[in-house]
Scaffold this active site. Sequence first.
Site: not given
Length: 404
Positions: A166-168
């Site tokens: 989700a972050d990347i």
Amino acid sequence: MRPLDGIRVIDLSRILSGPYCTMTLADLGAEVIKVEPPNGDDTRGWGPPFVVEESAYFLSVNRNKKSIVLNLKTEEGREIFLKMVKEADVVVENFRPGTLDRLKIGYDVLKEVNPRIILASISGYGQTGPYRNKPGYDVIAQGVGGLTSVTGEPGRPPVKAGFSIADIGTGMWAVIGIQSALIAREKTGQGQWIDVSLLDTMISWQTYLAGNYFASGKDPEPQGGAHPNIVPYQLFESADGYFNVAVGNDSLWAKFCQVIGEEELIDHPKYKTNADRVRHREELIPYLQNIFLKRTSKEWVEAFEEAGIPAGPVLKLSEIFTDPHVLAREQLVEVEHPTAGKVKMTGIPVKLSDTPGEIKDHPPLLGQHTEEILTKYVGLEEKKIKELAEKNIVKVYNGQKVNN
């Protein structure tokens, strides 16, 4: 030249989503100035493992950047930041919504200083909506966005993806938004505010799972290593490990059956078409699994590839980063670091034929470029910089570490 040469980015972000975004921009040629608080990006202390005294986590997403330590909670710190914004193209931040406004450096302030500025805001839930003020972290977004509910083995507890997808992924959307806004600015002369969130990333990536739900009204279930719409298209256990095989159409199914020595399955009424195989997967998959236990992963993969059927082993990082293809693609690089020595990291995934990206600089030491940036971009003299350092508004790197 590199594609983003001449673009200056001020990076207020920390942890992963923002730094991944700005590292990508820096790899493609942008000048990225990483503005760090007095204690630095949180991930400078995230370990072990450390490479000598440098956090492996921090090193993985902060190459090609310059670091300035600047206390934005002070009036003088804000004034310095806004002078930097005046000559910048992009600001990237991943604070909770409203934080920039509380620091008196929100988008309305930035565009008054520089109407061409592009602000990219990365958050857990976005800048609008009932959840905007909730804290957002990768593991939470995977759950709230539905990824966790479809990851794992059938009948077992849900699990998150193996890395912070989700972050990347949101960092990648931010890059796409920034590049789109830069193109739009060429036409309008104006910057704009980009709003990307971890939750929106997870939902947008549901694609065919969401399509299946819209069509059937049924929530998708975890499939383990399998695919809900294609059979066989999944992970299988072999005599010595695991491998994946992808039978994406019925002509591949015929070749697949020949490779495994089960030609009678080609026109079997339960398995002849993909739709048949999906309906009867509960019978077919265990039957195939028993066959695959008879040979090694390497033997199966080689046999399938020879027949033109997509297949591949399940590799660990120790195997990936010695693979000749990975090395040929320059997906393992080494950068010389002043305290950590030679640091290995992943390469640039975007290959441009005429204006390729480049890894020029090691991840910066904390405050390594404070003096350079204040002199070059803000126009401060050495005496003034020393004054600011004494008041803990900035910190200056002295060859070993920032001043205390």
